[in-house]
Design a protein around this motif. Structure first.
Motif, PDB file in Angstrom:
ATOM      1  N   GLY A 148      34.427  39.368  30.517  1.00  0.00           N
ATOM      2  CA  GLY A 148      34.901  39.164  31.683  1.00  0.00           C
ATOM      3  C   GLY A 148      34.389  37.879  32.824  1.00  0.00           C
ATOM      4  O   GLY A 148      32.548  37.512  32.205  1.00  0.00           O
ATOM      5  N   ILE A 149      34.096  37.396  33.484  1.00  0.00           N
ATOM      6  CA  ILE A 149      33.311  36.585  34.434  1.00  0.00           C
ATOM      7  C   ILE A 149      32.855  37.921  35.438  1.00  0.00           C
ATOM      8  O   ILE A 149      33.722  37.965  36.852  1.00  0.00           O
ATOM      9  N   GLY A 150      31.426  38.591  35.449  1.00  0.00           N
ATOM     10  CA  GLY A 150      30.359  39.825  36.386  1.00  0.00           C
ATOM     11  C   GLY A 150      31.096  40.607  35.929  1.00  0.00           C
ATOM     12  O   GLY A 150      32.151  40.835  35.335  1.00  0.00           O
ATOM     13  N   GLY A 151      30.842  41.513  36.606  1.00  0.00           N
ATOM     14  CA  GLY A 151      31.045  43.269  36.140  1.00  0.00           C
ATOM     15  C   GLY A 151      29.771  43.921  34.938  1.00  0.00           C
ATOM     16  O   GLY A 151      29.623  44.601  34.737  1.00  0.00           O
ATOM     17  N   LEU A 169      35.919  48.473  21.924  1.00  0.00           N
ATOM     18  CA  LEU A 169      35.902  48.828  23.174  1.00  0.00           C
ATOM     19  C   LEU A 169      35.829  47.727  25.013  1.00  0.00           C
ATOM     20  O   LEU A 169      35.349  47.056  24.616  1.00  0.00           O
ATOM     21  N   ALA A 170      36.303  48.221  24.998  1.00  0.00           N
ATOM     22  CA  ALA A 170      37.154  47.326  26.269  1.00  0.00           C
ATOM     23  C   ALA A 170      36.733  48.772  27.795  1.00  0.00           C
ATOM     24  O   ALA A 170      37.421  49.183  27.817  1.00  0.00           O
ATOM     25  N   PHE A 171      35.899  48.438  27.927  1.00  0.00           N
ATOM     26  CA  PHE A 171      35.311  49.327  29.280  1.00  0.00           C
ATOM     27  C   PHE A 171      34.676  48.206  30.684  1.00  0.00           C
ATOM     28  O   PHE A 171      34.406  47.278  30.749  1.00  0.00           O
ATOM     29  N   PRO A 172      35.290  49.236  31.874  1.00  0.00           N
ATOM     30  CA  PRO A 172      34.516  48.908  33.324  1.00  0.00           C
ATOM     31  C   PRO A 172      33.177  49.018  32.769  1.00  0.00           C
ATOM     32  O   PRO A 172      32.443  49.783  31.725  1.00  0.00           O
ATOM     33  N   VAL A 201      38.704  32.711  35.448  1.00  0.00           N
ATOM     34  CA  VAL A 201      38.632  30.693  35.627  1.00  0.00           C
ATOM     35  C   VAL A 201      37.980  30.634  37.100  1.00  0.00           C
ATOM     36  O   VAL A 201      36.866  30.730  37.649  1.00  0.00           O
ATOM     37  N   GLU A 202      39.288  30.277  37.248  1.00  0.00           N
ATOM     38  CA  GLU A 202      39.681  29.500  38.358  1.00  0.00           C
ATOM     39  C   GLU A 202      39.508  30.152  39.469  1.00  0.00           C
ATOM     40  O   GLU A 202      38.681  29.992  41.074  1.00  0.00           O
ATOM     41  N   ALA A 203      39.206  32.258  39.423  1.00  0.00           N
ATOM     42  CA  ALA A 203      39.249  32.828  40.723  1.00  0.00           C
ATOM     43  C   ALA A 203      37.254  33.087  40.275  1.00  0.00           C
ATOM     44  O   ALA A 203      36.872  33.390  41.271  1.00  0.00           O
ATOM     45  N   SER A 204      36.712  32.368  39.681  1.00  0.00           N
ATOM     46  CA  SER A 204      35.060  32.889  40.028  1.00  0.00           C
ATOM     47  C   SER A 204      34.823  30.911  40.464  1.00  0.00           C
ATOM     48  O   SER A 204      34.205  31.030  40.641  1.00  0.00           O
ATOM     49  N   GLY A 205      36.228  30.112  41.267  1.00  0.00           N
ATOM     50  CA  GLY A 205      35.290  28.943  41.525  1.00  0.00           C
ATOM     51  C   GLY A 205      34.704  27.805  40.022  1.00  0.00           C
ATOM     52  O   GLY A 205      34.840  26.833  41.296  1.00  0.00           O
ATOM     53  N   GLN A 206      35.356  28.233  38.985  1.00  0.00           N
ATOM     54  CA  GLN A 206      34.976  27.215  38.297  1.00  0.00           C
ATOM     55  C   GLN A 206      36.649  26.096  38.328  1.00  0.00           C
ATOM     56  O   GLN A 206      37.551  26.609  37.757  1.00  0.00           O
ATOM     57  N   VAL A 207      35.908  25.038  37.269  1.00  0.00           N
ATOM     58  CA  VAL A 207      37.651  24.147  37.027  1.00  0.00           C
ATOM     59  C   VAL A 207      37.537  24.363  35.537  1.00  0.00           C
ATOM     60  O   VAL A 207      36.581  24.564  34.855  1.00  0.00           O
TER      61      VAL A 207
END
Length: 290
Positions: free
Chosen positions: A51-54, A21-24, A114-120
């Protein structure tokens, strides 16, 4: 090498095909309803992405576990960049509360997210190895469940598959050609779990499809192809997601896990990847378990 206890027990409980299941983000009550309907349809396991967040994978799985009776819930996969490794022993808390009904899958995700979340993003293989080691160190302070739960690694390439073999209980590849499944099994060996995110081909079927096990009524249906095995391929089918009442979405599910006759590998190749299916709200796609 013989399978360890967590792998042996997981194979017994997960079944051969699980619902991915891939949900919003969904309201909790909608997620409970979806989980209950999947359980009633006869699926034995549910695999959710992150993902990261949500949405937070372990919290989501906890809601589903509390709402059902026998369904196994698995993170497919929990994003290692979404939480510190020291917090991942929380997975043991779920496994202790719901014996035999939890599987932990973790993976490095992809560089843009990952980079969009500010991480390396760095070196994914080293990051995954370090994460697993830190998880084990933190677990020493955690109440361990009487029924062990397996830990899987989202693995595509040979080095990550080797890491899954040597430092976890198995691997979870996805979005790859069907021939990759045999390669992954050879790399892992027989004693590890192999859970494959299966690709899908979209087709249009009428009420009388001429293919046993498929149903339709003039609407699009998703046909899921399993990777090739020595005894042939199978498939599950389910109707596309429909917008549910209120906020969020809910998938339209078949009455039971469906199958079609074996397919040759060339015929089983996907026309639409799992990743594309997952982009649709509440898309349901299969994971095959070995």
């Amino acid at each position: 090498m013989s399978a360890n206890l967590a792998v042996r027990q997981a194979r017994e409980r997960l079944g051969r095909v699980g619902a991915g299941l891939a949900f919003p983000p969904l309201p909790a009550e909608t997620w409970r309803d979806v989980a209950r309907r999947i359980e009633r349809r006869g699926y034995r396991s549910v695999w959710t992405n992150e993902g990261i967040g949500g949405k937070e994978s372990l919290v989501q799985l906890g809601i589903g576990l509390a709402a059902t009776e026998t369904l196994v819930f698995a993170s497919g996969v929990a994003n290692i960049w979404a939480r510190h490794a020291a917090t991942m022993p929380a997975a043991a808390t779920l496994a202790e509360a719901y014996p035999g009904r939890f599987v932990l899958g973790g993976g490095v995700s992809d560089r843009p997210m990952v980079e969009a979340s500010g991480q390396v993003f760095g070196r994914p293989l080293a990051a995954q190895r370090d994460y697993l080691e830190r998880m084990r160190e933190s677990s020493a302070l955690t109440l361990q469940p009487a029924t062990p739960f397996p830990t899987l690694v989202g693995a595509l390439g040979p080095k990550m598959l080797d890491l899954a073999r040597d430092h976890a209980d198995g691997a979870m590849p996805a979005n790859l050609p069907v021939a990759h499944t045999a390669h992954a099994r050879e790399r892992l060996g027989p004693g590890k779990l192999l859970v494959v995110g299966v690709s899908a081909a979209r087709t249009r079927r009428r009420r009388r499809t001429g293919a046993p096990g498929l149903t339709g009524s003039g609407v699009d249906s998703w046909v899921r192809h399993r990777p090739p095995r020595s005894r042939g391929n199978r498939a599950t089918g389910d109707a596309p997601a429909r917008r549910g009442a209120g906020s969020g979405y809910a998938p339209r599910l078949p009455d039971r896990p469906l199958e079609i006759p074996p397919q040759r590998p060339a015929e089983a190749r996907c026309q639409t990847s799992c990743q594309e299916v997952a982009a649709a709200p509440s898309a349901l796609h299969p994971f095959t378990i070995e």
